[in-house]
Structure formats: structure tokens, C-alpha cells
Design a protein around this motif. Structure first.
Motif, PDB file in Angstrom:
ATOM      1  N   SER A 148       0.867  -1.170   0.000  1.00 48.49           N
ATOM      2  CA  SER A 148       0.000   0.000   0.000  1.00 48.49           C
ATOM      3  C   SER A 148       0.909   1.227   0.000  1.00 48.49           C
ATOM      4  CB  SER A 148      -0.920   0.005   1.213  1.00 48.49           C
ATOM      5  OG  SER A 148      -0.181   0.180   2.392  1.00 48.49           O
ATOM      6  N   VAL A 149       0.368   2.325  -0.518  1.00 48.95           N
ATOM      7  CA  VAL A 149       1.181   3.528  -0.638  1.00 48.95           C
ATOM      8  C   VAL A 149       0.253   4.735  -0.745  1.00 48.95           C
ATOM      9  CG1 VAL A 149       1.318   3.439  -3.160  1.00 48.95           C
ATOM     10  CG2 VAL A 149       3.155   4.512  -1.868  1.00 48.95           C
ATOM     11  N   THR A 150       0.733   5.874  -0.263  1.00 48.48           N
ATOM     12  CA  THR A 150       0.007   7.124  -0.433  1.00 48.48           C
ATOM     13  C   THR A 150       0.698   7.904  -1.537  1.00 48.48           C
ATOM     14  OG1 THR A 150      -0.631   7.164   1.895  1.00 48.48           O
ATOM     15  CG2 THR A 150      -0.746   9.250   0.689  1.00 48.48           C
TER      16      THR A 150
ATOM     17  N   GLU B 136      -3.864  13.847  -2.300  1.00 48.80           N
ATOM     18  CA  GLU B 136      -3.170  12.699  -1.723  1.00 48.80           C
ATOM     19  C   GLU B 136      -4.181  11.595  -1.481  1.00 48.80           C
ATOM     20  OE1 GLU B 136      -0.608  13.072   1.600  1.00 48.80           O
ATOM     21  OE2 GLU B 136       0.798  14.329   0.522  1.00 48.80           O
TER      22      GLU B 136
ATOM     23  N   GLU C 108      -4.558   7.342  -0.520  1.00 47.43           N
ATOM     24  CA  GLU C 108      -3.914   6.106  -0.096  1.00 47.43           C
ATOM     25  C   GLU C 108      -4.463   4.967  -0.949  1.00 47.43           C
ATOM     26  OE1 GLU C 108      -3.285   3.039   3.613  1.00 47.43           O
ATOM     27  OE2 GLU C 108      -4.277   4.941   3.986  1.00 47.43           O
TER      28      GLU C 108
ATOM     29  N   SER D 262      -4.600   1.195  -1.015  1.00 44.34           N
ATOM     30  CA  SER D 262      -4.365   0.076  -0.108  1.00 44.34           C
ATOM     31  C   SER D 262      -3.924  -1.168  -0.859  1.00 44.34           C
ATOM     32  CB  SER D 262      -5.616  -0.211   0.720  1.00 44.34           C
ATOM     33  OG  SER D 262      -6.699  -0.511  -0.119  1.00 44.34           O
TER      34      SER D 262
END
Length: 172
Positions: free
Chosen positions: A89-91, A98, A100, A102
Motif C-alpha cells: 500500500s502507498v500514499t 493525496e 492512499e 491500499s
């Protein structure tokens, strides 16, 4: 708060898929990668909000093999030998917000080099990254004409070239 030059030693990691070092104090230029298959599996490359300078890293773009093709099954990236419930996962900054993510789809291929001090022209080598989904080169000091070959990037959703010294039209 990493205050250093670009960590080029990371290009030797043959399975690296996600590279995010945004909002640090990276400086200097991105030299040509010495390793033959540098970043060949890379699917996310985020270096926004640093102080990187010099020309855009043309030779790196030539090595982003995973951004040149896509997995037709759109599987999710999973770590091998770990529980099947684990996913990356990354934002990311996506279309100005922005968000996120998942679960990162294999086909999510963003390239963000915004808010640096890159100079020169947009390299033709970007045309090879035909599965690129997001391209953000805004807030640099890029010059010249917008490459017609950007029209080959038909999977782009957001394209941001703002706050540069570019001329010409964005290709259809």
C-alpha cells in the motif's frame, strides 16, 4: 528528511517495484545507471519535492521495462513467501490530491519528478513508457517544445507539465 544525493545503489535491487523518496532533500543529478537491468521491475517512481537537478534521467526511462508493458490479468502485487493477505500500500499524489492506495494494481504505473530543479528538454525516451498512467514533470525548469511522442502515452490519466518553460501543444 534524507539530505543526500540520489541513492543509485538501489538500482541493483532486481525486484524493486516501488520507489518513493518524495519530500526529502535529495540533490544533485541522476547519472546514467551503471547496472544493465537497473529498475527493470520498477512500476512506481516518485521523486517529487526534492532538489534534484540536471537533465531528466533519460537512461533510467530506457530501463523501466515494467512501464513498457503491462500484466494483462491486472493482478495485485503480492510479496512472495508471506501471507496472502499482505499487499503493498502507498500514499500517492494523484490528480492533485493525496490518496492512499491500499492495494496497488500491477497496471498502476506513475512517474512523478515534479517540484525539483530538472532542466533541459523532455526526452524522447519517455515515449517507450506506453503503460504509464500518470506523468508529472511540473514545477521544474524544463524548456523546449512538448514532444509529439507524448501522444504515444495513451494510458495517461493525469499529465502535468505546468510551471516549466515549455512551448507547443499537448499532442492528442
Amino acid at each position: 528528511m534524507i539530505d543526500d544525493t540520489f541513492p543509485s545503489f538501489l538500482e541493483t535491487l532486481p525486484k524493486l517495484k516501488v520507489f518513493i523518496l518524495r519530500s526529502n532533500k535529495l540533490h544533485g543529478s541522476l547519472e546514467d545507471p551503471p547496472v544493465q537491468d537497473s529498475f527493470s521491475k520498477l512500476q512506481i517512481f516518485y521523486l517529487s519535492n526534492n532538489s534534484l537537478s540536471g537533465p531528466l534521467p533519460t537512461e533510467y526511462f530506457n530501463k523501466f521495462k515494467a512501464m513498457m508493458s503491462v500484466d494483462q490479468y491486472m493482478d495485485y502485487m503480492r510479496a512472495k513467501n508471506l501471507s496472502t493477505s499482505y499487499v503493498y500500500s502507498v500514499t500517492l499524489e494523484w490528480k492533485g490530491s493525496e490518496i492512499e492506495f491500499s492495494k496497488i494494481q500491477i497496471a498502476l504505473n506513475p512517474l512523478d519528478l515534479s517540484c525539483n530543479k530538472f532542466t533541459g528538454k523532455i526526452p524522447e525516451s519517455l515515449r517507450k513508457l506506453k503503460y504509464l498512467i500518470q506523468l508529472n514533470l511540473s514545477h521544474n525548469s524544463l524548456i523546449g517544445y512538448i514532444q509529439p511522442s507524448l501522444g504515444n502515452l495513451t494510458n495517461l490519466e493525469p499529465l502535468d507539465l505546468s510551471s516549466n518553460l515549455l512551448a507547443g501543444r499537448i499532442p492528442p
